[in-house]
Design an enzyme around this catalytic site. Structure first.
Site, PDB file in Angstrom:
ATOM      1  CB  CYS A   9      -3.380  42.566   6.146  1.00  0.00           C
ATOM      2  SG  CYS A   9      -2.223  42.236   7.501  1.00  0.00           S
ATOM      3  CB  THR A  96       4.704  55.197   3.955  1.00  0.00           C
ATOM      4  OG1 THR A  96       5.004  54.212   2.965  1.00  0.00           O
ATOM      5  CG2 THR A  96       5.659  56.364   3.821  1.00  0.00           C
ATOM      6  CG  HIS A 101       7.374  46.824   3.475  1.00  0.00           C
ATOM      7  ND1 HIS A 101       6.651  47.444   4.476  1.00  0.00           N
ATOM      8  CD2 HIS A 101       7.968  47.815   2.775  1.00  0.00           C
ATOM      9  CE1 HIS A 101       6.800  48.754   4.365  1.00  0.00           C
ATOM     10  NE2 HIS A 101       7.603  49.011   3.350  1.00  0.00           N
TER      11      HIS A 101
HETATM   12  P1  5GP Z   1       7.737  52.162   2.941  1.00  0.00           P
HETATM   13  O1  5GP Z   1       7.759  53.626   2.612  1.00  0.00           O
HETATM   14  O2  5GP Z   1       6.744  51.842   4.026  1.00  0.00           O
HETATM   15  O3  5GP Z   1       9.094  51.565   3.194  1.00  0.00           O
HETATM   16  O4  5GP Z   1       7.267  51.430   1.600  1.00  0.00           O
HETATM   17  C1  5GP Z   1       5.929  51.351   1.218  1.00  0.00           C
HETATM   18  C2  5GP Z   1       5.938  51.069  -0.265  1.00  0.00           C
HETATM   19  O5  5GP Z   1       4.644  50.597  -0.626  1.00  0.00           O
HETATM   20  C3  5GP Z   1       6.210  52.293  -1.128  1.00  0.00           C
HETATM   21  O6  5GP Z   1       7.368  52.063  -1.919  1.00  0.00           O
HETATM   22  C4  5GP Z   1       4.938  52.448  -1.980  1.00  0.00           C
HETATM   23  O7  5GP Z   1       5.214  52.832  -3.316  1.00  0.00           O
HETATM   24  C5  5GP Z   1       4.334  51.063  -1.905  1.00  0.00           C
HETATM   25  N1  5GP Z   1       2.897  51.035  -1.999  1.00  0.00           N
HETATM   26  C6  5GP Z   1       2.000  51.827  -1.314  1.00  0.00           C
HETATM   27  N2  5GP Z   1       0.738  51.512  -1.629  1.00  0.00           N
HETATM   28  C7  5GP Z   1       0.829  50.479  -2.529  1.00  0.00           C
HETATM   29  C8  5GP Z   1      -0.165  49.706  -3.226  1.00  0.00           C
HETATM   30  O8  5GP Z   1      -1.377  49.891  -3.083  1.00  0.00           O
HETATM   31  N3  5GP Z   1       0.280  48.747  -4.079  1.00  0.00           N
HETATM   32  C9  5GP Z   1       1.622  48.507  -4.263  1.00  0.00           C
HETATM   33  N4  5GP Z   1       1.961  47.536  -5.147  1.00  0.00           N
HETATM   34  N5  5GP Z   1       2.577  49.214  -3.621  1.00  0.00           N
HETATM   35  C10 5GP Z   1       2.181  50.183  -2.769  1.00  0.00           C
HETATM   36 ZN    ZN Z   2      -0.643  43.866   7.775  1.00  0.00          ZN
END
Ligand code: 5GP
Ligand code: ZN
Length: 115
Positions: A9, A96, A101
């Site tokens: 967000c 995470t 997304h």
């Molecule tokens: P999940 O593990 O929830 O499927 O994916 C979260 C993704 O967000 C990860 O691939 C991680 O590298 C990315 N991510 C986490 N923090 C940030 C951030 O501050 N900026 C960007 N551009 N990506 C982020």
């Molecule tokens: Zn959100």
């Protein structure tokens, strides 16, 4: 619509900077900070939907719009020979960031498959 404590967000609002690749009324997309392939874009609905479990008839337009955006971004990124779309849901799914997304990954022949 917005969760004050949510990282994505804050990225959507510009409070936290990101490398934007696409935006419309429903979707914000930006490059993953830790890319797993030459193209690794996070496609994020502009409504705070925590995960797939929270999709319902009221908010599913954001999911449809996310996939419309994925098709546009894939073309813009030149992913003409294919790509992968990944969603991690919940703890066991490896999610995470608790804001729905979709990872759009491509630009290389992808090998690791679990399905
Ligand atoms: P999940 O593990 O929830 O499927 O994916 C979260 C993704 O967000 C990860 O691939 C991680 O590298 C990315 N991510 C986490 N923090 C940030 C951030 O501050 N900026 C960007 N551009 N990506 C982020
Ligand atoms: Zn959100």
């Amino acid at each position: 619509m917005r969760d004050e404590n949510c990282l994505f967000c804050k990225i959507i609002s510009g409070e936290i900077p990101s490398t934007k690749v696409y935006e419309d009324d429903y979707v914000f997309a930006f490059r993953d900070i830790n890319p797993q392939a030459p193209t690794h874009v996070l496609v994020v609905p502009k409504a705070h939907i925590a995960c797939v479990d929270a999709i319902d008839g009221e908010n599913s337009v954001y999911v449809a719009k996310s996939f419309e955006a994925i098709a546009k971004i894939a073309k813009a990124e030149g992913l003409d020979t294919g790509y992968r779309v990944i969603n991690n849901c919940g703890e066991d799914g490896g999610q995470t960031v608790m804001h729905l997304h979709f990872h759009l990954i491509g630009g290389v022949k992808l090998s690791e498959k679990i399905v």
